[in-house]
Design an enzyme around this catalytic site. Sequence first.
Site, mmCIF file in Angstrom:
data_model
loop_
_atom_site.group_PDB
_atom_site.id
_atom_site.type_symbol
_atom_site.label_atom_id
_atom_site.label_comp_id
_atom_site.label_asym_id
_atom_site.label_seq_id
_atom_site.Cartn_x
_atom_site.Cartn_y
_atom_site.Cartn_z
ATOM 1 N N ASP A 27 0.759 -1.005 -0.049
ATOM 2 C CA ASP A 27 0.018 -0.151 0.100
ATOM 3 C C ASP A 27 0.850 1.070 -0.155
ATOM 4 O OD1 ASP A 27 -2.331 1.276 0.045
ATOM 5 O OD2 ASP A 27 -2.576 1.163 1.995
ATOM 6 N N ASN A 75 -11.041 -2.567 -5.225
ATOM 7 C CA ASN A 75 -10.156 -1.650 -6.302
ATOM 8 C C ASN A 75 -10.774 -1.568 -7.779
ATOM 9 O OD1 ASN A 75 -7.104 -2.665 -4.913
ATOM 10 N ND2 ASN A 75 -8.300 -1.032 -4.314
ATOM 11 N N ARG A 201 -5.146 -1.929 8.971
ATOM 12 C CA ARG A 201 -6.396 -2.462 8.579
ATOM 13 C C ARG A 201 -5.907 -3.684 7.746
ATOM 14 N NH1 ARG A 201 -7.540 2.579 6.769
ATOM 15 N NH2 ARG A 201 -6.975 3.092 4.688
HETATM 16 C C1 IPE Z 1 -5.397 -2.826 -0.219
HETATM 17 O O1 IPE Z 1 -5.109 -1.487 -0.527
HETATM 18 C C2 IPE Z 1 -5.370 -3.586 -1.455
HETATM 19 C C3 IPE Z 1 -4.130 -3.421 -2.414
HETATM 20 C C4 IPE Z 1 -2.940 -3.287 -1.506
HETATM 21 C C5 IPE Z 1 -4.130 -4.179 -3.614
HETATM 22 P P1 IPE Z 1 -6.309 -0.085 -0.531
HETATM 23 O O2 IPE Z 1 -5.493 1.080 -0.594
HETATM 24 O O3 IPE Z 1 -7.231 -0.513 -1.552
HETATM 25 O O4 IPE Z 1 -7.062 -0.259 0.921
HETATM 26 P P2 IPE Z 1 -7.867 0.801 1.765
HETATM 27 O O5 IPE Z 1 -8.694 1.215 0.741
HETATM 28 O O6 IPE Z 1 -6.836 1.714 2.208
HETATM 29 O O7 IPE Z 1 -8.418 -0.067 2.815
HETATM 30 C C1 IPE Z 2 -1.607 0.354 -3.477
HETATM 31 O O1 IPE Z 2 -1.566 1.659 -3.388
HETATM 32 C C2 IPE Z 2 -1.914 -0.276 -5.026
HETATM 33 C C3 IPE Z 2 -3.261 -0.671 -5.044
HETATM 34 C C4 IPE Z 2 -4.166 -0.431 -4.201
HETATM 35 C C5 IPE Z 2 -3.479 -1.042 -6.354
HETATM 36 P P1 IPE Z 2 -2.752 2.857 -3.337
HETATM 37 O O2 IPE Z 2 -2.878 3.124 -4.656
HETATM 38 O O3 IPE Z 2 -3.710 2.248 -2.344
HETATM 39 O O4 IPE Z 2 -1.839 3.897 -2.607
HETATM 40 P P2 IPE Z 2 -2.619 5.004 -1.767
HETATM 41 O O5 IPE Z 2 -2.883 4.127 -0.577
HETATM 42 O O6 IPE Z 2 -3.579 5.577 -2.532
HETATM 43 O O7 IPE Z 2 -1.134 5.817 -1.318
HETATM 44 MG MG MG Z 3 -3.957 2.449 -0.706
#
Ligand code: IPE
Ligand code: IPE
Ligand code: MG
Length: 263
Positions: A27, A75, A201
């Site tokens: 993340d 996502n 989380r």
């Molecule tokens: C979790 O990250 C999913 C992946 C890393 C692929 P998200 O960025 O989607 O999770 P939330 O929305 O912060 O819970």
């Molecule tokens: C994780 O990084 C990658 C995916 C969920 C695909 P994020 O895109 O969620 O990055 P933040 O949480 O917005 O920084």
């Molecule tokens: Mg994220």
Amino acid sequence: MTGAEAVDQVRRLRPGPLPRHVAIIMDGNGRWAEQRKRPRFFGHAEGAKAVRRVVTTARESNIEALTLYAFSVQNWARPQQEVACLMGLLFDYLGEERRTILDNGIRLQGIGEIDRLPGFVQKKLRSLERESANNEGMTLSLALSYGAREDITTACRRLATEVSEGRLRPEDITPERLGAQMMTKGLPPVDLLVRTSGELRLSNFLLWECAYAEIVVTDVLWPDFQESHFFECIDVFRSRSRRFGLTGQQVASIESVAGADRA
Ligand code: IPE
Ligand code: IPE
Ligand code: MG
């Protein structure tokens, strides 16, 4: 980093068992890009480089299973352009890493609702799954369009069907039988769950498989995640006392018997 250097790095850490199964919630790509006033795409592209690093490091460290959360069911609700960019990066990753995966004895599999992915990605994924199916070095599971609640639900539905057709008795449903219906079947339970970017989380990741996982959260954003961070996570894992519901005293006596057996 070479294989010998990686082994050396692991040896220098606190002694103790290696996790058999490491799972990572990768993340922070978007925030990494925002900090640099760049589009989110830039963070995802840099994040793909971190994926390459961690796969190599885990393999060289003799980790048995590595599961990476690359794209959740939830996502799909992101802007269409971002979803398309992630699918493109995934396609590139599978093409560019094919040689490394095969040469290093890695078995690759996709877990999640793979049939929701664009056809060109599915094709590439399925062919690398086939090519790497007999590799025994490390199982790399890419969680794609993955959701733990969805997986558990599908597994329950399968058992319910068996019951309704008279092939299974409700009293014969055990955690093992349910686990065997999930997409992670055959993998050891998760020992170490890492989440980057400081979020506390699970975001619908491996809820069943993480029942006794040690959780390590680091503030490092995923594109910044280096080999050294991976080893730090292993080190934290080794500093934990895993009790699986027993008392500390019981665990100590089991360990001393095991130690004597080894000596
Ligand atoms: C979790 O990250 C999913 C992946 C890393 C692929 P998200 O960025 O989607 O999770 P939330 O929305 O912060 O819970
Ligand atoms: C994780 O990084 C990658 C995916 C969920 C695909 P994020 O895109 O969620 O990055 P933040 O949480 O917005 O920084
Ligand atoms: Mg994220």
